[in-house]
Scaffold this motif. Structure first.
Motif, PDB file in Angstrom:
ATOM      1  N   ALA A   1      -3.102   0.877  -0.294  1.00  0.00           N
ATOM      2  CA  ALA A   1      -1.843   0.928  -0.742  1.00  0.00           C
ATOM      3  C   ALA A   1      -0.699   0.753   0.081  1.00  0.00           C
ATOM      4  O   ALA A   1       0.227  -0.137  -0.212  1.00  0.00           O
ATOM      5  N   VAL A   2      -1.030   1.090   1.310  1.00  0.00           N
ATOM      6  CA  VAL A   2      -0.137   0.440   2.534  1.00  0.00           C
ATOM      7  C   VAL A   2      -0.001  -0.932   2.738  1.00  0.00           C
ATOM      8  O   VAL A   2       1.080  -1.618   2.664  1.00  0.00           O
ATOM      9  N   ARG A   3      -1.080  -1.747   2.642  1.00  0.00           N
ATOM     10  CA  ARG A   3      -1.271  -3.137   2.596  1.00  0.00           C
ATOM     11  C   ARG A   3      -0.417  -3.776   1.526  1.00  0.00           C
ATOM     12  O   ARG A   3       0.334  -4.673   1.602  1.00  0.00           O
ATOM     13  N   ALA A   4      -0.723  -3.102   0.300  1.00  0.00           N
ATOM     14  CA  ALA A   4       0.110  -3.581  -1.162  1.00  0.00           C
ATOM     15  C   ALA A   4       1.503  -3.580  -0.949  1.00  0.00           C
ATOM     16  O   ALA A   4       2.242  -4.445  -1.308  1.00  0.00           O
ATOM     17  N   ALA A   5       1.912  -2.316  -0.382  1.00  0.00           N
ATOM     18  CA  ALA A   5       3.458  -2.117  -0.464  1.00  0.00           C
ATOM     19  C   ALA A   5       3.957  -3.284   0.643  1.00  0.00           C
ATOM     20  O   ALA A   5       5.096  -3.710   0.490  1.00  0.00           O
ATOM     21  N   GLU A   6       3.405  -3.321   1.695  1.00  0.00           N
ATOM     22  CA  GLU A   6       3.812  -4.191   2.886  1.00  0.00           C
ATOM     23  C   GLU A   6       3.937  -5.422   2.322  1.00  0.00           C
ATOM     24  O   GLU A   6       5.216  -6.273   2.440  1.00  0.00           O
ATOM     25  N   THR A   7       3.011  -6.040   1.563  1.00  0.00           N
ATOM     26  CA  THR A   7       2.896  -7.477   0.944  1.00  0.00           C
ATOM     27  C   THR A   7       4.330  -7.690  -0.123  1.00  0.00           C
ATOM     28  O   THR A   7       4.976  -8.492  -0.061  1.00  0.00           O
ATOM     29  N   GLU A   8       4.260  -6.702  -1.120  1.00  0.00           N
ATOM     30  CA  GLU A   8       5.195  -6.782  -2.000  1.00  0.00           C
ATOM     31  C   GLU A   8       6.659  -6.850  -1.199  1.00  0.00           C
ATOM     32  O   GLU A   8       7.569  -7.338  -1.970  1.00  0.00           O
TER      33      GLU A   8
END
Length: 357
Positions: A160-167
């Motif tokens: 979830a952290v990686r997804a938030a960073e990417t977005e």
């Protein structure tokens, strides 16, 4: 239990930021959270002088301490983007922020995301929160009720952290994450600074009772940002408070990292201690935890639940993450009392980080 005998001689380089408390006092519903004394029968059973609970179950109208870090981190990040002074009022920053299209992004196991959503609402900006698939639907609803959009990630907290960073990069938003990694360090440091308000209050509450700091503070570990603040505060020059960290036995990322001498990402399992279900220690917290944590212990869901019941029996309503601190001291006093230098004169503070789930 992992024991670091060198921590007693380590001194932190913590900087004092008096403007943080002034900032928090501008938040709606801000008030000092209570410090509760547990009854003498608990102290006698543990063989210590006193056990106190810093109850964060009603911080600013939310059921956890997270708003302290999330609000300061978001305020600082937005103020910097708008080229505002860090002494600008909350209202001033809000007025400027509403003239832009700022969006806050974050990942969460629950309370941090809800806190980011709340400060987004206070400042009049949108928040987008990414959550792991195992999050309970009711927890997602609490975040949505703050006005945030919620995206379910097919993975765990780290995913979830990686997804938030990417977005956040795609949308040119601001990532307000309470964990750090190389290249993303400043905002997590501001979040850690925000937790200082809790510890300043604690000092003021303890002083008329005991005249000085506690002998031991027990702190729950997720990514370690709160523990980073605790170590920085209690390991200042001239202070001798020991710090005991507690983790779920299914998500012991700090204990594993301490034993291996380096940050080690682990695969986490399911746990009732949702806010501590993290697989990687924060990059900026790690040097302080490695040097300043005196001991680290794990507890099971069952042990946390028993401690939750024990607190409830004494009219203290705390969730599993907060109750884990009592579970930790129950276990430590049975098996590791000598290593922690605990006696019938020792004063222990439990940081109860959340209300009932």
């Amino acid at each position: 239990m992992y024991l670091n005998s060198q921590a007693k001689d380590w001194t932190s380089d913590r900087e004092i930021h008096p403007e943080i408390l002034s900032f928090h006092q501008q938040l709606p519903e801000f008030t000092e959270t209570p410090l509760r004394r547990l009854p003498s029968d608990i102290c006698q059973k543990l063989g210590v002088g006193g056990v106190l609970v810093k109850d964060e179950s009603t911080r600013c109208g939310l059921p956890a301490f997270k708003i302290l870090g999330a609000s300061w981190g978001a305020y600082r990040a937005i103020a910097e983007r708008l080229d505002c002074s860090t002494t600008s009022s909350l209202e001033h920053v809000r007025n400027l922020a509403q003239e832009t299209e700022i969006c806050l992004y974050t990942a969460t196991d629950g309370n941090h995301g809800r806190a980011v959503a709340r400060i987004g609402k206070i400042l009049g900006v949108q928040a987008s929160v990414f959550v792991p698939r195992i999050m309970l639907p009711k927890t997602r609803e609490f975040i949505k009720e703050e006005g945030a959009t919620v995206t379910i990630v097919d993975g765990d907290y780290d995913d979830a952290v990686r997804a938030a960073e990417t977005e956040s990069k795609v949308a040119h938003g601001i990532l307000i994450q309470d964990t750090a990694w190389p290249g993303y360090e400043e905002i997590p440091k501001w979040i850690v600074q925000g937790y200082s308000t809790m510890l300043t209050e604690l000092d003021q509450q303890l002083k008329p009772l005991y005249g000085e700091g506690p002998d031991l503070v027990v702190v729950p570990i997720g990514v370690g940002s709160l523990a980073h603040a605790v170590v920085g505060h209690y390991k200042q020059k001239g202070r001798r408070t020991m710090v005991l960290a507690v983790e779920p036995d299914t998500a012991a990322c700090l204990k594993t990292s301490l034993e291996r001498g380096q940050i080690t990402t682990i695969e986490t399992g399911d746990t009732s201690m949702c806010g501590m279900n993290c697989g990687t220690v924060s990059y900026t917290a790690w040097p302080h935890l490695r040097s300043g944590i005196d001991a680290c212990i794990t507890v099971t869901d069952s042990e946390a639940a028993n401690a939750e019941d024990q607190l409830r029996d004494h009219q203290v309503s705390i969730g599993p993450c907060g109750a884990a601190t009592l579970a930790a001291i129950n276990k430590a006093c049975r098996h590791h009392k000598e290593e922690l230098h605990l006696s019938r004169q020792s004063i222990i503070v439990l940081l109860a980080t959340e209300g009932p789930r």
